[in-house]
Design a protein around this motif. Structure first.
Motif, PDB file in Angstrom:
ATOM      1  N   TYR A 207      -6.331  -3.102  -5.304  1.00 33.32           N
ATOM      2  CA  TYR A 207      -6.544  -2.663  -3.928  1.00 33.32           C
ATOM      3  C   TYR A 207      -7.943  -2.109  -3.703  1.00 33.32           C
ATOM      4  CZ  TYR A 207      -1.493  -3.070  -4.074  1.00 33.32           C
ATOM      5  OH  TYR A 207      -0.217  -3.545  -4.240  1.00 33.32           O
ATOM      6  N   ALA A 208      -8.799  -2.282  -4.706  1.00 22.71           N
ATOM      7  CA  ALA A 208     -10.183  -1.828  -4.556  1.00 22.71           C
ATOM      8  C   ALA A 208     -11.060  -2.894  -3.899  1.00 22.71           C
ATOM      9  CB  ALA A 208     -10.762  -1.445  -5.925  1.00 22.71           C
ATOM     10  N   LEU A 209     -10.506  -4.077  -3.745  1.00 19.59           N
ATOM     11  CA  LEU A 209     -11.279  -5.146  -3.109  1.00 19.59           C
ATOM     12  C   LEU A 209     -11.446  -4.865  -1.615  1.00 19.59           C
ATOM     13  CD1 LEU A 209      -9.524  -8.190  -4.829  1.00 19.59           C
ATOM     14  CD2 LEU A 209     -11.753  -7.197  -5.402  1.00 19.59           C
ATOM     15  N   ARG A 210     -12.540  -5.367  -1.045  1.00 20.14           N
ATOM     16  CA  ARG A 210     -12.795  -5.166   0.373  1.00 20.14           C
ATOM     17  C   ARG A 210     -13.359  -6.455   0.993  1.00 20.14           C
ATOM     18  NH1 ARG A 210     -10.238  -1.571  -0.916  1.00 20.14           N
ATOM     19  NH2 ARG A 210     -10.527   0.675  -0.552  1.00 20.14           N
ATOM     20  N   ALA A 211     -13.000  -6.630   2.256  1.00 20.67           N
ATOM     21  CA  ALA A 211     -13.559  -7.758   3.002  1.00 20.67           C
ATOM     22  C   ALA A 211     -14.963  -7.412   3.488  1.00 20.67           C
ATOM     23  CB  ALA A 211     -12.671  -8.095   4.195  1.00 20.67           C
ATOM     24  N   ILE A 219     -12.080 -11.175  14.790  1.00 21.16           N
ATOM     25  CA  ILE A 219     -12.030 -11.414  13.340  1.00 21.16           C
ATOM     26  C   ILE A 219     -12.636 -10.232  12.594  1.00 21.16           C
ATOM     27  CG2 ILE A 219     -12.782 -12.950  11.487  1.00 21.16           C
ATOM     28  CD1 ILE A 219     -12.735 -15.236  13.452  1.00 21.16           C
ATOM     29  N   GLY A 220     -13.740  -9.667  13.144  1.00 23.71           N
ATOM     30  CA  GLY A 220     -14.335  -8.479  12.530  1.00 23.71           C
ATOM     31  C   GLY A 220     -13.380  -7.290  12.564  1.00 23.71           C
ATOM     32  N   SER A 221     -12.658  -7.137  13.697  1.00 29.11           N
ATOM     33  CA  SER A 221     -11.672  -6.054  13.794  1.00 29.11           C
ATOM     34  C   SER A 221     -10.535  -6.261  12.803  1.00 29.11           C
ATOM     35  CB  SER A 221     -11.123  -5.991  15.216  1.00 29.11           C
ATOM     36  OG  SER A 221     -12.158  -5.720  16.144  1.00 29.11           O
ATOM     37  N   PHE A 226      -7.916  -4.802   7.791  1.00 32.19           N
ATOM     38  CA  PHE A 226      -7.494  -5.209   6.443  1.00 32.19           C
ATOM     39  C   PHE A 226      -8.078  -4.257   5.399  1.00 32.19           C
ATOM     40  CE2 PHE A 226      -7.479  -8.100   2.733  1.00 32.19           C
ATOM     41  CZ  PHE A 226      -6.147  -8.472   2.759  1.00 32.19           C
ATOM     42  N   ASN A 227      -9.355  -3.882   5.565  1.00 35.20           N
ATOM     43  CA  ASN A 227      -9.968  -2.938   4.636  1.00 35.20           C
ATOM     44  C   ASN A 227      -9.298  -1.568   4.718  1.00 35.20           C
ATOM     45  OD1 ASN A 227     -11.804  -4.806   3.666  1.00 35.20           O
ATOM     46  ND2 ASN A 227     -13.410  -4.225   5.110  1.00 35.20           N
ATOM     47  N   THR A 228      -8.943  -1.133   5.927  1.00 32.84           N
ATOM     48  CA  THR A 228      -8.247   0.154   6.081  1.00 32.84           C
ATOM     49  C   THR A 228      -6.909   0.125   5.366  1.00 32.84           C
ATOM     50  OG1 THR A 228      -9.315   0.499   8.223  1.00 32.84           O
ATOM     51  CG2 THR A 228      -7.333   1.787   7.766  1.00 32.84           C
ATOM     52  N   GLU A 234      -4.707   1.716  -1.802  1.00 32.47           N
ATOM     53  CA  GLU A 234      -5.372   2.188  -3.024  1.00 32.47           C
ATOM     54  C   GLU A 234      -5.146   3.683  -3.202  1.00 32.47           C
ATOM     55  OE1 GLU A 234      -9.797   2.034  -5.123  1.00 32.47           O
ATOM     56  OE2 GLU A 234      -9.599   1.814  -2.940  1.00 32.47           O
ATOM     57  N   ALA A 235      -5.272   4.445  -2.107  1.00 29.68           N
ATOM     58  CA  ALA A 235      -5.065   5.897  -2.195  1.00 29.68           C
ATOM     59  C   ALA A 235      -3.625   6.213  -2.571  1.00 29.68           C
ATOM     60  CB  ALA A 235      -5.414   6.534  -0.846  1.00 29.68           C
TER      61      ALA A 235
END
Length: 240
Positions: A207-211, A219-221, A226-228, A234-235
């Motif tokens: 879960y450390a991966l990020r877009a 798409i940016g939103s 997705f990153n949130t 991950e937390a």
């Protein structure tokens, strides 16, 4: 699987490209039909009547008219002078009594009126452009010259139409390729990247991966959301 189901199952990028292709094809067909219709209307409704009027004025020259109305032979000789004029489909010359002295035909023969008084009735059933020009005769009632325009367009019209259609087609294809490239760069590739990232997260359980941050669009939103989600997962995993 039906065609509709196949279209619905296409990737988003291919759906957009297919919709764009249909739109450009429709615009191309409408543009060609409009161009051909306008050119045909101009040639038949504007140029042909003016050309017939010009011929009529030339033939109605008093010297020529006096001689042509004197006998059927002279009438035929005068009409033969028009034989080389392409837009003319048929012509007939009537004497001062309204009787037909001679006629000229191009292609399949038309049934032209035998008397000048029948011209108005004949015109109702004739779809071609026609002109009736008075032919003066000194001291007597004038004769009449009936001119019928051809409904066929010259070869140059078809050549020009084909050239213009090919030009529009080439321009449309180039435009479609340019827009398709932009759609692929701005829409398809970011969606593929998010899809690949979700598979990588599932595969590696990391879960450390990020877009990568994208544009400020939907798409940016989606990438930020997705990153949130990955950050919270991950937390939570670290807390566990």
């Amino acid at each position: 699987m039906s065609l509709r189901q196949r279209l619905e199952n296409l990737p988003v990028g291919q759906k957009l490209l297919a919709a764009l292709l249909v739109l450009l094809t429709t615009v191309l067909l409408v543009a060609n039909l409009t161009f051909i219709s306008a050119a045909y209307y101009i040639s038949q409704e504007a140029m042909a009547p003016q050309a017939l009027q010009t011929i009529g004025r030339l033939i109605s020259n008093p010297n020529l008219a006096e001689q042509a109305l004197s006998s059927p032979t002279n009438a035929e000789a005068l009409l033969k002078e028009l034989k080389s004029y392409g837009p003319l489909r048929a012509a007939a010359l009537y004497d001062n009594n309204g009787e037909r002295l001679g006629q000229l035909q191009h292609g399949d023969k038309l049934k032209l009126p035998t008397h000048v008084k029948d011209i108005d009735t004949w015109r109702i059933t004739e779809f071609r452009n026609t002109q009736v020009i008075p032919v003066p005769k000194a001291g007597q009632a004038p004769g009449h010259l009936l001119l019928v325009a051809s409904s066929e367009l010259p070869t140059a019209f078809y050549t020009g139409t084909l050239t213009a259609s090919l030009g529009i087609l080439v321009f449309s294809v180039l435009l479609w390729l340019i827009i398709a490239r932009q759609i692929r760069r701005l829409i398809t590739e970011p969606i593929y990247q998010l899809e690949e990232l979700s598979r990588q997260v599932t595969r590696e359980e990391s879960y450390a991966l990020r877009a990568e941050p994208g544009n400020k669009d939907e798409i940016g939103s989606l990438a930020e959301a997705f990153n949130t989600m990955l950050s919270r997962m991950e937390a939570r995993e670290q807390q566990l």
